[in-house]
Design an enzyme around this catalytic site. Structure first.
Site: not given
Ligand code: BES
Ligand code: MN
Ligand code: ZN
Length: 486
Positions: A267, A341
């Protein structure tokens, strides 16, 4: 914390809170004449006319408490449970900031069921006392715990409802405190330890599968997500048995990513620290199990928390990897940041293996959820219309909100893999829906609801009734939903 009821304010109280409607001259019951007179004076001056207006306080000589705070309860005709919770929370939080430790409340019920209102009042008061400043030393660290809280009433139903509200509020604060812990102090082993201590205190069965047992059992999905971290994953299991040995279980499954760096698909630095709360779903499940253990309904409930830390390293799982799962399905990893997931896949499967016949999962699953509904409400997805509708009904009765999103077959198409059974992302389009479609593959054909709490698990800014940070939102509805199946 305890909230007593009393028919009058006696003793040395820091404050008496009186809530007034803008369109109703009747005041809450049991107030003394002097207080009534002062409150009416406030009303004549136009104070507390707006909802949550809590800027109206005086130090009445000879009054029942050192300070009288009059707070606006809005229009009686608009009065709702969600607002009532925030009303009591606002008063308690503002007074607590001023150092009040002993507070009496005289609050109105409007035309709603008095017990339902009393419960959310207690919830609001307890939730408002949550202090996120646990790591401050020296000056910022003040003891602002409420020592005595009295609610003006002489009705037994109010007393019981307040007690129930305290149970919900304190368990939610426990969940919030878990979610609030930074990653260096909350990794899978420690989360399991917190769950174990809670289980011991409240009389729940507990188990936590460590890496060896996960390997023996074939939990390939959670193992893949956890393999990049020095902190090994755990599959946490809490069992509440309120019905017979052979009765089926209601399964609650919560995402337990104790820190989500994104892994190899790392990230951006901005805001990455907030991902210490990526185990909020798991924390909510642990808190919900605590409430069930206290209320003792006649139903069997499983609380499952697949816990892992998502880190980049030379051992980490990679984009392009194909991994297995407890269910047997193979997963092509497109993006290691779509890890929630994957751990939930094994969590949902394990819940079924342990006897769950109905499933609800909670997860801070997708950033796309925050884009879709913002910070207002969690999104829910479900495969069984009656089950989903019942959940939405429950949220409404609990004074919370949720909004249903679709699970169209197109979303399942979008995550078909050319080399494995399923891909772990389907690109940016409909990101929350494709994530839900992924989870669906692991639910058998059981009635199931997925709650994406990404937008509401955490509040960026402080609210008058709630500290900045972990919210505990929707735990109340989750437990009420389980109770509705008892
Ligand atoms: N934990 C994150 C989602 C999240 C983002 C929760 C902001 C709370 C606030 C999750 O694991 C994630 O990173 N999801 C990705 C999925 C994508 C790579 C398909 C996302 O939402 O960017
Ligand atoms: Mn994630
Ligand atoms: Zn995550």
């Amino acid at each position: 914390m305890r909230i007593r009821i009393d028919s009058k304010v006696s003793g040395d109280f820091d404050a008496l809170v009186v809530g007034i409607f803008s369109d109703d001259i009747n005041l809450p019951e049991l107030l003394d004449d002097k207080t009534k007179e002062l409150v009416n004076k406030f009303r004549e001056l136009g104070s507390a006319a707006k909802p949550l207006d809590s800027d109206n306080s005086i130090y009445p000589e000879g009054g029942p408490a050192n300070r009288l705070l009059v707070i606006g309860a809005g229009k009686k005709t608009d009065f709702k449970l969600s607002f009532a919770r925030n009303l009591a929370g606002t008063a308690a939080r503002q007074l607590r900031k001023k150092g009040a430790k002993k507070i009496a409340f005289a609050l109105p019920f409007g035309e709603l069921d008095a017990a339902a209102v009393a419960q959310v009042y207690a919830e609001g008061i307890v939730l408002s006392t949550f202090d996120p400043g646990t790591y401050r030393t020296g000056e910022g660290k003040e003891e602002k715990i409420l020592e005595d809280v009295v609610f003006l009433s002489d009705q037994k139903v109010i007393k019981d409802a307040l007690e129930r509200g305290v149970v919900f509020g304190e368990a939610a604060n426990f969940s919030r405190s878990l979610a609030h812990e930074p990653g260096n102090n909350m990794y899978p082993e420690l989360l399991a330890e917190e769950a174990r201590k809670m289980a011991e205190t409240y009389g729940l069965e507990f188990d936590a599968l460590d890496k060896k047992r996960l390997e023996e059992g074939g939990f390939k999905a959670i193992l893949a997500v956890g393999q990049g971290s020095a902190h090994e994953p755990r599959m946490i299991v809490l069992k509440y048995k309120g019905a017979g040995e052979n009765e089926p279980y209601f399964g609650l499954v919560g995402k337990g990513i104790t820190f989500d760096s994104g892994g190899i698909s790392i990230k951006p630095a901005d805001g990455m620290g907030d991902m210490k709360m990526d185990m909020s779903g798991g924390a909510w499940v642990i808190g919900a199990m605590r409430i069930l253990a206290q209320l003792k309904p006649k139903i069997n409930v499983l609380g499952i928390v697949p816990a892992a830390e998502n880190m980049p390293s030379s051992n980490a799982y990679r984009p392009g990897d194909v991994i297995g799962s407890l269910e047997g399905k193979t997963i092509e990893v497109i993006n290691t940041d779509a890890e929630g997931r994957i751990v939930l896949a094994d969590g949902l499967t394990y819940a079924r293996q342990l006897g769950a016949t109905k499933l609800v999962d909670l997860a801070t699953l997708t950033g796309a959820m925050v884009i879709a509904l913002g910070y207002a409400a969690p999104g829910i997805f479900g495969t069984n219309d009656e089950f989903s509708r019942k959940f939405l009904d429950t949220t409404e009765k609990a004074g919370e909100k949720a909004w249903q999103l679709p699970l169209f077959p197109e979303y399942s198409e979008q995550i078909k893999s050319s080399i494995a059974d399923i891909m772990n992302t389907g690109g940016r389009a409909g990101g929350s829906c494709t994530a839900a479609a992924f989870l669906k593959e692991f639910t058998g054909d059981l009635p199931w609801i997925h709650i994406d709490i990404a937008g509401i698990a955490y509040t960026e800014g402080e609210k008058p009734y709630l500290a900045k940070g972990s919210s505990g939102y929707i735990i109340r509805s989750l437990v009420d939903f389980v109770l509705a199946h008892a």
